[in-house]
Design an enzyme around this catalytic site. Structure first.
Site: not given
Ligand code: 0XW
Ligand code: MG
Length: 368
Positions: A161, A163, A192, A240, A264, A293, A319
């Site tokens: 992923q 960023k 992301d 997300d 999440k 997160a 994650w």
């Protein structure tokens, strides 16, 4: 056996090096840990930890404040009755899903310990024992991003992923191309942006990366913006931050907006609502992640437990935050990343962790 007491603890989980997203940098979030204690003295643990005050509309002090209302709402309940427990919490307080998640997860852990079975089995059983995971490549220069992506693939990671956002988009485009240049066959790339781009920027990036096999995770801030972008780009859209509850997730599946989700546990309210979302996503062949997160071994174990029950074909991974803060509540049994996969805890029933309340110091609140 009913829940007799709830104790609340805190644990600082400072990032061991710069961990930044388009709208925030993770510094030292203070995690909230709840211990649900039954009449026999068995303890179930839950956790909620927001990565930063900007990631989602909640913050860690608010989690602990919400427990003043939520904890009394579940005292006396049988922890195996997660449906009635969630109904009781929702009647007591609207929203505040992070505090609800911590208590919900503690109930699943306690129920498993009372029954002598794992949360994975309570959730219906594992489809993977080496659980798919993914690793973040932080916002950095193209060379640094490519170097990180190479190292992670050397370690067996097959889902990256990257960023992006919070800077001129030509810098994002350069980093995306640099990472794409070192991707190996079979490695999945999600970019992301954590809501960081405008719709025009998202379309621009997609056009500039049209030859790159990647997905765009939460490129813009709102569901309406994502819907606009979806019509103009050729890349899959992963939702997300906008996936706030079963209702919004069902809507975005049925409208065709969502090609997948980054989910999440604390935003949805814990394992109970996440289980409902899992069943919806698996039934509609919609890929999803099972993570949070930030947080320690408790939230990680809950995410990996749910992640293990996903159909591997539609798992975007569970994650783990610990590679970014190096803190373990259970050194021996907590989830780890081994050869690119997350391991399930092996410490016994429930979440599989072996914890002692004393390790978290004095409680900051006790409800009985
Ligand atoms: C990569 N995460 C699971 C951790 C970061 O805190 C945010 C989140 C994401 O997917 O955005
Ligand atoms: Mg995300």
């Amino acid at each position: 056996m009913h829940i007799r007491e709830i104790h609340v603890y805190t644990a600082p989980l400072g990032a061991k090096k710069t961990y930044n997203m388009s709208n925030s940098t993770v510094e030292t979030p203070v995690s909230t840990i709840v211990a649900a204690i039954d009449a026999e003295g068995l303890v179930g643990y839950g956790e909620a930890c927001l990565a930063s005050p900007q990631f989602q509309p909640a913050h860690n002090g608010g989690v602990r404040a919400s427990l003043d209302v939520l904890a009394p709402a579940i005292l006396g309940h049988d922890p195996k009755h997660v449906t009635t427990i969630n109904a009781s919490m929702n009647r007591a307080l609207t929203g505040h899903t992070e505090g609800k998640a911590a208590l919900d997860i503690a109930c699943w852990d306690l129920a498993g310990k009372q029954l002598g079975i794992s949360v994975v089995d309570l959730l219906g059983g594992a489809q993977m024992n080496d659980v798919t995971t993914y690793h973040v490549v932080g916002i950095s220069t193209p060379d640094e991003a490519a170097e990180t992506a190479t190292r992670l693939q050397d370690e067996g990671i097959t889902r990256l992923q990257l960023k992006a956002g919070g800077r001129p988009i030509h810098e994002d485009i350069a980093s995306i191309h640099a990472v794409a240049g070192v991707l190996r066959p079979g490695t999945d790339l999600a970019v992301d942006t954590n809501r960081g781009w405008s719709t025009a920027e998202a379309v621009h990036v997609s056009q500039a990366c049209s030859n790159i096999a990647m997905s765009m995770e939460q490129p813009c801030a709102t569901e309406a913006e994502l819907a606009q972008v979806k019509l103009q780009v050729g890349h899959p859209i992963i939702v997300d931050e906008s996936s706030t509850d079963v209702r919004s997730i069902a809507r975005m599946i049925s409208s065709g907006l969502a090609d997948g989700f980054g989910l999440k546990l604390t935003r949805l309210g814990g394992l109970t609502p996440m289980r409902a979302v899992r069943d919806l996503c698996m039934a509609t062949r919609t890929p999803m992640s099972a993570d949070d997160a930030w947080g320690g071994d408790i939230i990680a174990a809950a995410g990996v437990a749910l992640g293990a029950t996903l159909d591997p074909q539609f798992s975007r991974g569970a994650w783990l935050a610990h590679p970014y803060h190096d803190t373990h509540y259970d050194e021996a049994n907590g989830p780890r990343i081994v050869d690119g996969f997350a391991t399930l805890p092996t410490g016994g029933p429930g979440l599989g962790l072996v914890l002692d309340r004393a390790q978290f110091g004095d409680p900051v609140a006790v409800y009985r």
